[in-house]
Write an enzyme that holds these catalytic residues in place. Sequence first.
Site, mmCIF file in Angstrom:
data_model
loop_
_atom_site.group_PDB
_atom_site.id
_atom_site.type_symbol
_atom_site.label_atom_id
_atom_site.label_comp_id
_atom_site.label_asym_id
_atom_site.label_seq_id
_atom_site.Cartn_x
_atom_site.Cartn_y
_atom_site.Cartn_z
ATOM 1 N N GLY A 13 -12.326 -0.460 -12.338
ATOM 2 C CA GLY A 13 -11.662 -0.121 -11.069
ATOM 3 C C GLY A 13 -12.409 0.944 -10.304
ATOM 4 O O GLY A 13 -11.812 1.901 -9.824
ATOM 5 N N ALA A 14 -13.729 0.782 -10.176
ATOM 6 C CA ALA A 14 -14.552 1.887 -9.662
ATOM 7 C C ALA A 14 -15.203 1.617 -8.314
ATOM 8 O O ALA A 14 -16.114 2.335 -7.919
ATOM 9 C CB ALA A 14 -15.614 2.262 -10.694
ATOM 10 N N ARG A 16 -13.844 2.189 -5.568
ATOM 11 C CA ARG A 16 -13.423 3.295 -4.693
ATOM 12 C C ARG A 16 -12.642 4.324 -5.535
ATOM 13 O O ARG A 16 -12.449 4.147 -6.735
ATOM 14 C CB ARG A 16 -12.538 2.762 -3.565
ATOM 15 C CG ARG A 16 -11.223 2.184 -4.099
ATOM 16 C CD ARG A 16 -10.203 1.970 -2.990
ATOM 17 N NE ARG A 16 -8.860 1.973 -3.552
ATOM 18 C CZ ARG A 16 -7.846 1.275 -3.068
ATOM 19 N NH1 ARG A 16 -8.026 0.510 -2.018
ATOM 20 N NH2 ARG A 16 -6.662 1.355 -3.633
ATOM 21 N N ASP A 64 -10.698 -8.819 -13.341
ATOM 22 C CA ASP A 64 -9.301 -8.387 -13.392
ATOM 23 C C ASP A 64 -9.083 -7.819 -14.789
ATOM 24 O O ASP A 64 -9.036 -8.552 -15.775
ATOM 25 C CB ASP A 64 -8.368 -9.583 -13.143
ATOM 26 C CG ASP A 64 -6.904 -9.201 -13.278
ATOM 27 O OD1 ASP A 64 -6.604 -8.041 -13.677
ATOM 28 O OD2 ASP A 64 -6.045 -10.064 -13.000
ATOM 29 N N ASN A 91 -10.205 3.140 -16.135
ATOM 30 C CA ASN A 91 -9.687 3.837 -14.945
ATOM 31 C C ASN A 91 -8.801 2.954 -14.059
ATOM 32 O O ASN A 91 -7.956 3.476 -13.337
ATOM 33 C CB ASN A 91 -10.886 4.366 -14.130
ATOM 34 C CG ASN A 91 -10.478 4.832 -12.751
ATOM 35 O OD1 ASN A 91 -9.940 5.929 -12.590
ATOM 36 N ND2 ASN A 91 -10.690 4.002 -11.732
ATOM 37 N N TYR A 156 5.266 2.861 -14.310
ATOM 38 C CA TYR A 156 3.988 3.592 -14.315
ATOM 39 C C TYR A 156 3.953 4.627 -15.448
ATOM 40 O O TYR A 156 2.972 4.712 -16.200
ATOM 41 C CB TYR A 156 3.821 4.270 -12.947
ATOM 42 C CG TYR A 156 2.519 4.992 -12.724
ATOM 43 C CD1 TYR A 156 1.357 4.285 -12.427
ATOM 44 C CD2 TYR A 156 2.453 6.380 -12.770
ATOM 45 C CE1 TYR A 156 0.160 4.957 -12.189
ATOM 46 C CE2 TYR A 156 1.265 7.051 -12.533
ATOM 47 C CZ TYR A 156 0.122 6.333 -12.238
ATOM 48 O OH TYR A 156 -1.056 7.000 -12.005
HETATM 49 P P1 NAD Z 1 -7.214 3.691 -6.218
HETATM 50 O O1 NAD Z 1 -6.121 2.735 -5.888
HETATM 51 O O2 NAD Z 1 -7.911 4.426 -5.117
HETATM 52 O O3 NAD Z 1 -8.325 2.961 -7.096
HETATM 53 C C1 NAD Z 1 -8.007 2.078 -8.131
HETATM 54 C C2 NAD Z 1 -9.067 1.002 -8.210
HETATM 55 O O4 NAD Z 1 -8.682 0.069 -9.242
HETATM 56 C C3 NAD Z 1 -9.203 0.194 -6.911
HETATM 57 O O5 NAD Z 1 -10.554 0.038 -6.557
HETATM 58 C C4 NAD Z 1 -8.564 -1.153 -7.270
HETATM 59 O O6 NAD Z 1 -9.111 -2.268 -6.568
HETATM 60 C C5 NAD Z 1 -8.856 -1.237 -8.762
HETATM 61 N N1 NAD Z 1 -7.968 -2.171 -9.465
HETATM 62 C C6 NAD Z 1 -6.649 -2.383 -9.254
HETATM 63 N N2 NAD Z 1 -6.199 -3.338 -10.085
HETATM 64 C C7 NAD Z 1 -7.263 -3.743 -10.833
HETATM 65 C C8 NAD Z 1 -7.433 -4.721 -11.856
HETATM 66 N N3 NAD Z 1 -6.413 -5.496 -12.279
HETATM 67 N N4 NAD Z 1 -8.659 -4.886 -12.400
HETATM 68 C C9 NAD Z 1 -9.704 -4.119 -11.977
HETATM 69 N N5 NAD Z 1 -9.594 -3.187 -11.025
HETATM 70 C C10 NAD Z 1 -8.390 -2.996 -10.448
HETATM 71 O O7 NAD Z 1 -6.556 4.720 -7.252
HETATM 72 P P2 NAD Z 1 -7.082 6.150 -7.775
HETATM 73 O O8 NAD Z 1 -6.221 7.188 -7.153
HETATM 74 O O9 NAD Z 1 -8.546 6.259 -7.675
HETATM 75 O O10 NAD Z 1 -6.620 6.043 -9.312
HETATM 76 C C11 NAD Z 1 -7.526 5.757 -10.385
HETATM 77 C C12 NAD Z 1 -6.789 5.964 -11.701
HETATM 78 O O11 NAD Z 1 -6.329 7.314 -11.788
HETATM 79 C C13 NAD Z 1 -5.563 5.072 -11.857
HETATM 80 O O12 NAD Z 1 -5.463 4.647 -13.202
HETATM 81 C C14 NAD Z 1 -4.414 6.007 -11.509
HETATM 82 O O13 NAD Z 1 -3.209 5.617 -12.129
HETATM 83 C C15 NAD Z 1 -4.942 7.314 -12.071
HETATM 84 N N6 NAD Z 1 -4.308 8.499 -11.482
HETATM 85 C C16 NAD Z 1 -4.416 8.780 -10.137
HETATM 86 C C17 NAD Z 1 -3.799 9.928 -9.631
HETATM 87 C C18 NAD Z 1 -3.877 10.290 -8.177
HETATM 88 O O14 NAD Z 1 -3.262 11.269 -7.783
HETATM 89 N N7 NAD Z 1 -4.634 9.594 -7.350
HETATM 90 C C19 NAD Z 1 -3.069 10.745 -10.476
HETATM 91 C C20 NAD Z 1 -2.981 10.438 -11.825
HETATM 92 C C21 NAD Z 1 -3.613 9.316 -12.316
#
Ligand code: NAD
Length: 248
Positions: A13-14, A16, A64, A91, A156
């Site tokens: 999921g990298a 973005r 996926d 991630n 979640y």
């Molecule tokens: P984001 O939505 O910006 O990025 C997530 C990425 O994962 C996206 O590029 C998306 O296309 C991809 N993705 C979604 N479903 C997928 C799948 N089935 N297979 C492959 N890729 C997939 O989110 P983020 O804020 O960068 O979060 C990244 C991680 O950090 C997540 O696990 C999130 O739960 C965790 N997190 C984020 C925060 C926050 O405040 N942003 C806080 C705690 C934890």
Amino acid sequence: MGLLKGKTAIVTGAARGIGKSIAIRFAQEGCNVAFTDLSYNEVAQATEKELAAYGVTAKGYASDASNFEGTQVVVDQIVADFGQVDILVNNAGITKDTLLMRMTEDQWDAVINVNLKSVFNFTKAVQKTMLKQRSGSIINMSSVVGVSGNAGQANYAASKAGMIGFTKSIAKELGSRGIRSNAIAPGFIITEMTGALSEDVKKDWESKIPLKRGGTPDDVANICVFLGSELSAYVTGQTIHACGGMNM
Ligand code: NAD
């Protein structure tokens, strides 16, 4: 600097967000990076270019993460392309927030499958390679919500708490083979997702954080550099909170 020179990482999921920052910090440390996202589109291609500019091998893969067979296929391809896997960062994650009263079975299943089953899928798929190498670092992106719970996020929180149990179990199973497994619990990190929140909501969050600011993706990525490198050689089974002191 080169803390990860010669290593190869998979980051899911990298294309973005936090995942992209992790991939970039890894590349800056000399790490070759294979990253996945749902599709290999213009966003993913731009990320691939940005990574390659650091002089490492970088390649994006459409995957996926919640799909078991598909994950085996993509990891086999990555091993064929890169020859090794030293670091796995699980991630990829999604939210489908709502109160339990309104939560549908689909909202429950989607979040559990993308956030938790994906961790099983990828860890299982890289296990053989890491066992052969007798080394590896697995990093699971949990959340403070997985530790403390949150109203409106039962799906979640359950997925993120499940990741912590998985992390500890794998640390116990694979420690004797030189494979480490740790989780990170970010708090309020400013990304595209959280950037869309209103100023009032953001101010309210920040006032509750001892360091008085939201975190940056780099705040999280730097912990991944630590956990992926030999600096953390004696650290396994742990959950490192990156939340400005919000959770203690
Ligand atoms: P984001 O939505 O910006 O990025 C997530 C990425 O994962 C996206 O590029 C998306 O296309 C991809 N993705 C979604 N479903 C997928 C799948 N089935 N297979 C492959 N890729 C997939 O989110 P983020 O804020 O960068 O979060 C990244 C991680 O950090 C997540 O696990 C999130 O739960 C965790 N997190 C984020 C925060 C926050 O405040 N942003 C806080 C705690 C934890």
